[in-house]
Design a protein around this motif. Structure first.
Motif: not given
Length: 482
Positions: A116-125, A325-344
């Motif tokens: 999270r700290s090294s990414g642009s947003s919440g680090g999920m990518g 409240p996520y856009s005000s959190d400078g640490r970054g927050t992701n939204v995630v959409v999952i389509r692969s059952a394995e990744l889910d």
């Protein structure tokens, strides 16, 4: 649920050539056509406006073929996002006209490590790519990282292959920069293994179209990781930002488009230039003459014809949570959409173990976080599709052309955004050739003021449109900023 109008044909057969797509302003510069060419005749090169385009012998560029027509992501003859998603995720339990077929959707961030700290947003990518490597689901990840530069016109970023966690994490963060896939496609084709490929929506679509015609790529590319996208920028945006911070591009060693500061809101972007002499320059985007992303400065023309905001064909895709409240959190927050059952399953296991801090959300929440992008690529696209295009290929999208019901203010916003995109390229080129940055910057500042007055109902221009809208009986048609 499909977006396609019942009266719209499923495909236009073509065939088309690379030159047809480029001349029609529909080439995004993904490099799929060059990656598919096995003769070595073709390459990708930066054009005068800082966009990547295919180059090669005349016979290659001008030859119309079913093969090219089926693999270009903006070709009217290629499978669209609905076709690809249905084939890849036939058992997806949810289907939404805005975000496509999916298993689950989430909002949150990575708890473990420095993702999270090294990414642009919440680090999920970066966490997802790293987890695929760590668990042996893939042997390598194709993603975008920094490049060594010898010349001012050299790109700052490009695709690379990472085979270790150290290589992967060294290239975290978002890159608003032209890149292309042909080099990594050739590497994947020549080096056996299981690969994940990251990219914006049209690039992920291009990967699937390439896989459909190439059994080697179909076997080796096993996961795709998508990034939500507003539009692609040209190389000149970085150069314009450099001008405005008193930096010459030949002196730039590295650039960070989104320098993270946990003490400030996540939507306050800061550009940082690290110089070859060890110096540093930084400036907030809102202090640039062309720093309003939504205004469309340096947009790739092909982006006017895109209807995919959330990478609907990717196994998993990531965006920023642009709602409170996520856009005000400078640490970054992701939204995630999952389509692969394995990744889910992979993500749910990590949530249960406390490695990820995610909560489930629905399609309405995802849409809300990207509302401006959906307006541009739904109602705005429908209007643009109604425009005459003499001598050019007419895009075929999943929504039909529509000129009715669009408020005057919204038309003004979309038209002005289109004109800013169109004219920023030649005016910047003129300023560059004459070594007079003010030629472009004064124009950009004036256009930004007009755009924001229209979009946000500011000043006399906003008041004029309000009166015109009221007189026409259409209400205020307030744009809401995008």
């Amino acid at each position: 649920m499909t977006l396609r109008s019942p009266e719209t044909p499923a495909k236009r057969p073509g065939p088309y050539s690379p030159d047809d797509i480029v001349r029609s302003g529909m080439c995004i510069g993904c490099g799929a056509c060059v990656g598919a060419d096995r003769t070595g005749r073709a390459a990708m090169a930066m054009d005068a406006h800082g966009h990547l385009k295919p180059v090669g012998p005349v016979e290659w560029r001008k030859t119309r073929s079913p093969e090219f027509s089926a693999l270009c992501p903006f070709s009217p003859a290629a499978d669209d996002e609905d076709d690809i998603a249905l084939a890849r995720y036939p058992d997806a339990p949810q289907d939404d006209a805005r975000i496509g077929r999916f298993d689950s959707a989430w909002v949150g961030h990575v708890e473990e490590g420095v993702f999270r700290s090294s990414g642009s947003s919440g680090g999920m990518g970066n966490w997802t790519a790293a987890e695929l490597l760590r668990t042996g689901r893939v042997d390598a990840v194709a993603h975008v990282g920094g490049l060594e530069r010898a010349d001012a016109d050299d790109p700052l970023f490009g695709y690379r292959i990472s085979r270790s966690l150290d290589e992967l994490t060294a290239a975290a963060k978002s890159r608003y920069h032209p890149v292309e896939l042909s080099g990594v496609i050739e590497t994947i084709r020549s080096a056996p293994g299981r690969y994940a490929v990251t990219g914006v929506p049209c690039f992920i679509k291009a990967v699937h179209l390439l896989r459909a015609g190439d059994p080697i790529l179909r076997e080796r590319i096993v996961f795709t990781l998508g990034l939500f996208c507003g539009h692609m920028k040209s190389l000149r945006m970085a150069e314009s930002f450099a001008w405005q911070t008193g930096v010459r591009m030949q002196d730039v060693a590295r650039m960070d488009y989104r320098l993270k500061d946990p003490t400030r809101p996540a939507n306050v972007y800061t550009a940082q230039f690290l110089l070859k002499d060890g110096g540093e320059r930084r400036r907030d985007w809102w202090n640039f003459a062309d720093g309003d992303w939504g205004a469309g400065f340096f947009q790739n023309p092909a982006c006017d014809w895109c209807d995919d905001v959330v990478a609907e064909t990717a196994d998993i895709s990531f965006g920023d949570a642009w709602v409170e409240p996520y856009s005000s959190d400078g640490r970054g927050t992701n939204v995630v959409v999952i389509r692969s059952a394995e990744l889910d399953r992979m993500v749910r296991e990590a949530v249960a173990a406390g490695r990820l801090s995610l909560r489930p959300v629905d399609a309405d929440f995802i849409h809300q976080t990207q509302a401006a992008g959906f307006r541009q690529r739904r109602e705005g696209l429908a209007w643009r599709l109604s425009w005459p295009r003499p001598g050019k290929i007419r895009p075929l999208k999943r929504i039909a052309p529509n000129v009715s019901g669009l408020p005057l203010r919204r038309r003004g916003v979309y038209l002005m955004r289109h004109q800013i995109s169109r004219w920023s390229h030649p005016l910047f080129r003129l300023a560059r050739r004459t070594s007079r940055p003010g030629v472009y910057l004064r124009w950009a500042g004036a256009m930004l003021a007009f755009y924001q007055a229209l979009a946000w109902s500011r000043g006399w221009l906003g008041a004029l449109f309000d009166r015109l809208e009221a007189a026409s009986g259409g209400g205020s048609g307030r744009a809401g900023g995008a």
